[in-house]
Motif scaffolding. Structure first.
Motif, PDB file in Angstrom:
ATOM      1  N   LYS A  86       2.856  -8.379   7.992  1.00  0.00           N
ATOM      2  CA  LYS A  86       1.848  -7.774   7.336  1.00  0.00           C
ATOM      3  C   LYS A  86       2.413  -7.456   5.934  1.00  0.00           C
ATOM      4  O   LYS A  86       1.859  -7.493   4.793  1.00  0.00           O
ATOM      5  CB  LYS A  86       0.984  -6.721   7.980  1.00  0.00           C
ATOM      6  N   TRP A  87       3.378  -6.937   5.810  1.00  0.00           N
ATOM      7  CA  TRP A  87       4.061  -6.138   4.420  1.00  0.00           C
ATOM      8  C   TRP A  87       5.588  -6.294   4.534  1.00  0.00           C
ATOM      9  O   TRP A  87       6.201  -6.636   5.735  1.00  0.00           O
ATOM     10  CB  TRP A  87       3.595  -4.858   4.446  1.00  0.00           C
ATOM     11  N   GLU A 103       1.302   1.454   7.614  1.00  0.00           N
ATOM     12  CA  GLU A 103       0.101   0.872   8.338  1.00  0.00           C
ATOM     13  C   GLU A 103      -1.131   1.952   8.050  1.00  0.00           C
ATOM     14  O   GLU A 103      -2.322   1.289   8.303  1.00  0.00           O
ATOM     15  CB  GLU A 103       0.360   0.718   9.814  1.00  0.00           C
ATOM     16  N   HIS A 158      -2.186   2.893   5.102  1.00  0.00           N
ATOM     17  CA  HIS A 158      -2.862   2.676   3.947  1.00  0.00           C
ATOM     18  C   HIS A 158      -3.289   1.126   3.743  1.00  0.00           C
ATOM     19  O   HIS A 158      -2.724   0.346   4.151  1.00  0.00           O
ATOM     20  CB  HIS A 158      -1.725   3.196   2.702  1.00  0.00           C
ATOM     21  N   GLU A 159      -4.200   1.107   3.069  1.00  0.00           N
ATOM     22  CA  GLU A 159      -4.998  -0.198   2.748  1.00  0.00           C
ATOM     23  C   GLU A 159      -4.171  -0.994   1.733  1.00  0.00           C
ATOM     24  O   GLU A 159      -3.956  -2.140   1.590  1.00  0.00           O
ATOM     25  CB  GLU A 159      -6.364  -0.265   2.527  1.00  0.00           C
ATOM     26  N   HIS A 160      -3.789  -0.298   0.607  1.00  0.00           N
ATOM     27  CA  HIS A 160      -3.072  -0.552  -0.541  1.00  0.00           C
ATOM     28  C   HIS A 160      -1.463  -0.197  -0.564  1.00  0.00           C
ATOM     29  O   HIS A 160      -1.173   0.944  -0.297  1.00  0.00           O
ATOM     30  CB  HIS A 160      -3.749  -0.059  -1.811  1.00  0.00           C
ATOM     31  N   SER A 178       0.987   3.567  -0.282  1.00  0.00           N
ATOM     32  CA  SER A 178       1.914   3.685   0.659  1.00  0.00           C
ATOM     33  C   SER A 178       3.265   3.974  -0.082  1.00  0.00           C
ATOM     34  O   SER A 178       4.040   4.937   0.473  1.00  0.00           O
ATOM     35  CB  SER A 178       2.252   2.311   1.497  1.00  0.00           C
TER      36      SER A 178
END
Length: 90
Positions: A43-44, A66, A68-70, A74
């Protein structure tokens, strides 16, 4: 790392990417790197210096990212938490 025993130029690290000035006194300008395959399920990706990893456990970083949406949110919180931990420990 100091350029002379009595003071002078100083560098507070053991590595300095691309900085060949201090190689004569033991600083390595070549970074330590590793690699891994990125999968569609990832995911990131967190890229951070030891200023983060020295003060925040991997599990805490994962939990925070995890939340934070943006990514920018983070990143901002990681910097704030690491800076706060640094001021307490150092």
């Amino acid at each position: 790392v100091w350029s002379s025993p009595t003071g002078g130029c100083g560098l507070a690290m053991s590595r300095s990417i691309g900085d060949d000035i201090f190689t004569r006194i033991g600083v390595c300008a070549t970074p330590v790197t590793s690699s891994c395959a990125l999968l569609p399920s990832h995911k990131w990706l967190v890229l951070a210096s030891d200023g983060v990893w020295e003060f925040l456990e991997t599990e805490r970083v994962v939990t925070l990212v995890e939340l934070h949406e943006h990514a920018s949110d983070s990143a901002m919180q990681l910097v704030q938490l690491a800076a706060r931990a640094w001021t307490v420990e150092e």
